[in-house]
Enzyme design. Structure first.
Site, PDB file in Angstrom:
ATOM      1  N   TRP A 160       0.793  -1.228   0.000  1.00 15.37           N
ATOM      2  CA  TRP A 160       0.000   0.000   0.000  1.00 15.37           C
ATOM      3  C   TRP A 160       0.826   1.280   0.000  1.00 15.37           C
ATOM      4  CZ3 TRP A 160       1.768   2.131   4.376  1.00 15.37           C
ATOM      5  CH2 TRP A 160       1.996   1.331   5.499  1.00 15.37           C
ATOM      6  N   ASN A 161       2.149   1.209   0.047  1.00 18.13           N
ATOM      7  CA  ASN A 161       2.896   2.466   0.155  1.00 18.13           C
ATOM      8  C   ASN A 161       3.184   3.131  -1.191  1.00 18.13           C
ATOM      9  OD1 ASN A 161       4.661   0.352  -0.373  1.00 18.13           O
ATOM     10  ND2 ASN A 161       6.300   1.125   0.931  1.00 18.13           N
ATOM     11  N   LYS A 184      -2.508  -8.485  -7.835  1.00 20.86           N
ATOM     12  CA  LYS A 184      -3.372  -8.248  -6.684  1.00 20.86           C
ATOM     13  C   LYS A 184      -2.856  -7.045  -5.901  1.00 20.86           C
ATOM     14  CE  LYS A 184      -2.895  -9.694  -2.577  1.00 20.86           C
ATOM     15  NZ  LYS A 184      -3.207  -8.404  -1.885  1.00 20.86           N
ATOM     16  N   PRO A 185      -3.578  -5.926  -5.929  1.00 23.81           N
ATOM     17  CA  PRO A 185      -3.173  -4.783  -5.112  1.00 23.81           C
ATOM     18  C   PRO A 185      -3.562  -4.982  -3.649  1.00 23.81           C
ATOM     19  CG  PRO A 185      -5.155  -4.254  -6.344  1.00 23.81           C
ATOM     20  CD  PRO A 185      -4.744  -5.628  -6.779  1.00 23.81           C
ATOM     21  N   GLY A 235       6.504  -6.475   0.047  1.00 24.70           N
ATOM     22  CA  GLY A 235       5.780  -6.360   1.304  1.00 24.70           C
ATOM     23  C   GLY A 235       6.687  -6.634   2.485  1.00 24.70           C
ATOM     24  N   SER A 236       6.088  -6.992   3.598  1.00 26.59           N
ATOM     25  CA  SER A 236       6.841  -7.183   4.833  1.00 26.59           C
ATOM     26  C   SER A 236       7.612  -8.501   4.810  1.00 26.59           C
ATOM     27  CB  SER A 236       5.900  -7.161   6.035  1.00 26.59           C
ATOM     28  OG  SER A 236       5.125  -8.347   6.078  1.00 26.59           O
ATOM     29  N   GLU A 257      10.791  -8.581  -2.443  1.00 25.73           N
ATOM     30  CA  GLU A 257      11.359  -7.301  -1.984  1.00 25.73           C
ATOM     31  C   GLU A 257      10.671  -6.991  -0.673  1.00 25.73           C
ATOM     32  OE1 GLU A 257      11.615  -3.825  -0.793  1.00 25.73           O
ATOM     33  OE2 GLU A 257      10.539  -3.154  -2.585  1.00 25.73           O
ATOM     34  N   LEU A 258      11.424  -7.125   0.428  1.00 24.08           N
ATOM     35  CA  LEU A 258      10.830  -7.151   1.758  1.00 24.08           C
ATOM     36  C   LEU A 258      11.247  -5.943   2.591  1.00 24.08           C
ATOM     37  CD1 LEU A 258      11.312 -10.986   2.384  1.00 24.08           C
ATOM     38  CD2 LEU A 258       9.380  -9.801   1.330  1.00 24.08           C
ATOM     39  N   CYS A 291      10.088   1.022   2.689  1.00 20.61           N
ATOM     40  CA  CYS A 291      10.943  -0.065   3.170  1.00 20.61           C
ATOM     41  C   CYS A 291      12.404   0.341   3.164  1.00 20.61           C
ATOM     42  CB  CYS A 291      10.721  -1.312   2.328  1.00 20.61           C
ATOM     43  SG  CYS A 291      10.958  -1.061   0.556  1.00 20.61           S
ATOM     44  N   GLU A 387      11.935  -2.870  12.257  1.00 20.20           N
ATOM     45  CA  GLU A 387      11.559  -1.879  11.252  1.00 20.20           C
ATOM     46  C   GLU A 387      10.399  -1.029  11.772  1.00 20.20           C
ATOM     47  OE1 GLU A 387      10.571  -1.620   6.490  1.00 20.20           O
ATOM     48  OE2 GLU A 387       9.851  -3.366   7.603  1.00 20.20           O
TER      49      GLU A 387
END
Length: 484
Positions: A160-161, A184-185, A235-236, A257-258, A291, A387
């Site tokens: 969502w960022n 998928k958003p 995402g996370s 990509e975390l 991130c 984080e």
């Protein structure tokens, strides 16, 4: 400073009454259910978005599978022309897409406009990108060629960022090399992506690109789907582990990509004012919800007080407000869950450190956290060790550079880092010792389509952008000819 202005969006439609649809095989499709979308700047519902059922996900994957042979058989130049047409659509609807992004995500409109501009630039770059066949050997005995072929159906999951930008920087390289995609958003920021799908439904051939809405449980089904050949996830780290596990039974190709806990190491010869300006910019952009933003700042004891003062002065001058206000520099955090976490972080900051700027949740509708700076805090505090996805940052003093580097590296994350100083040779040496996928010198968070970006350790697998990133959407095919 706080702005109380909440401007009215300048869109050609009312999001509250618009029927946003999923894009499946070139058609706009209602969801099995609908989910509320909230403006984080007011905490009020602004729209409803569709959420797919398992059956609709199956339809989208099947559509991508059917479209794959014809799309991959197209000349790469033709695929590139389609992507340039996509970029044209983005350009024609630049302001609408930016305003939708701000309404659902909260970021200042100036930053949302950048997101759309980056989407255009990245799409055009990859539209013209070509992976050429590489000749590994050509002698009297053999000619050996290394070719690349599309991996197949890509399942893309965006957070969502940067909802629209991340959708495009996955879509363009995947499609140019011949893949098809189901995207998928995030359920909290689907609007700009869904509207983009509506705008380009007649530009990209039916089934080549599909968008499915999420009510919060679709991600695990997409990542485990047997019809998906590769997953590209941003995402996370916690969610990334679940994605990796879901991909294991079918051995899907995977790019992750975390999260990151990026350190900025300030050297003793750094210019305090110039460095403070850069640190402030890249620590608080997008309300700290990046991130790869600066989260830990290591400063020599000799300049600690001067740097804290310079940072505090700049932080106090930041205008916090609704993202549609042109004067806003820091918007709200994106959702209620993140807001509650940020308030917990503020409690930890008061308990474990000394707050020198900010420190409060703002008393107004919406999810606003004052940009906050903390010092005199131990690195064992979760505010530093974990984080922090909010506009809350820590300054940590050091007396020995080797010690600072060791402390900066003492994290399970390894996404980005930066070094700040005037002796470039020394800064380059320090950069080489930091454990990160990217280390910037005298700046931070520069992403360009020609330079690979990815994390090490628990910040991810693989990379995006550049040749490395494009190759992530392909399989290797060796053709070995024996001369007779």
């Amino acid at each position: 400073m706080t702005s109380l202005l909440t401007p009215t969006p300048r869109l050609g439609f009312d999001p509250a009454t618009k029927r946003f649809g999923q894009l499946i095989e070139g058609r706009l499709v209602d969801g099995a259910t609908r989910v509320a979308v909230v403006d984080p700047g007011t905490a009020e519902q602004i729209a409803e978005a569709p959420a797919a059922s398992s059956e609709q996900l199956d339809l989208a994957v099947a559509a991508a599978r059917r479209a794959l042979p014809a799309w991959s058989a197209l000349d790469v130049g033709e695929r590139g022309r389609v992507l340039h047409a996509v970029a044209d659509v983005l350009a024609a609807h630049h302001e609408e897409l930016a305003q939708l992004t701000t309404l659902e995500q909260g970021k200042p409109i100036t930053q949302a406009r950048d997101d759309v501009s980056w989407s255009i630039d990245f799409t055009r770059y990859f539209a013209d990108y070509r992976l050429e066949t590489e000749v590994l050997r050509d002698d009297d005995a053999n000619r050996v060629e290394l070719r690349r072929r599309p991996v197949g159906v890509v399942g893309a999951i965006t957070p969502w960022n940067f909802p629209l930008f991340q959708a495009l920087y996955k879509l363009a390289p995947a499609l140019v090399v011949g893949n098809t995609m189901v995207l998928k958003p995030s359920p909290t920021t689907p609007l700009a992506t869904l509207y983009f799908g509506e705008l380009i439904r007649d530009v990209i051939p039916a089934g080549v690109f599909n968008i499915v809405g999420d009510g919060g449980d679709l991600g695990r089904r997409l990542t485990a789907h047997p019809g998906v050949d590769k997953v590209s996830f941003t995402g996370s780290t916690v969610t990334g582990r679940h994605v990796m596990a879901a991909c294991a039974p079918t051995l899907k190709r995977l790019t992750l990509e975390l999260g990151g806990n990026d350190a900025a190491v300030v050297l003793a010869d750094a210019d305090v004012e110039k460095t403070a300006e850069g640190l402030c910019t890249w620590a608080y952009s997008n309300a700290g919800q990046v991130c790869v933003s600066i989260k830990r700042i290591y400063v020599p004891s000799s300049m600690h007080e001067a740097m804290v003062e310079a940072l505090s002065r700049r932080i106090a001058a930041l205008t916090v407000g609704h993202g549609l206000d042109e004067q806003t520099q820091v918007g709200p955090v994106q959702n209620k869950v993140q807001y509650d976490k940020a308030r917990e972080h503020l409690t930890v900051a008061r308990r474990d450190g000394r707050i020198v700027a900010g420190g409060d949740a703002l008393d107004r509708p919406g999810y606003y956290i004052a940009p906050t700076l903390v010092c005199d805090i131990d690195e064992s505090s979760p505010l530093v060790a974990e984080e922090t996805f909010a506009p809350i940052r820590s300054v940590l003093r050091y007396d020995d550079l080797d010690d600072a580097i060791a402390r900066a590296n003492a994290t399970p994350y390894g996404l980005g880092a930066s070094v700040w100083g005037t002796d470039i040779e020394n800064a380059m040496d320090v950069a080489g010792r930091l454990e990160a996928g990217t280390t910037w010198i005298n700046h931070h968070f520069q992403l360009t389509p020609d330079v690979p970006f990815g994390g090490i350790k628990q910040s991810g697998l693989g990379a995006e952008f550049g040749r490395t990133g494009v190759e992530e959407f392909t399989d290797v095919h060796v053709v070995n000819l024996k001369h007779t």
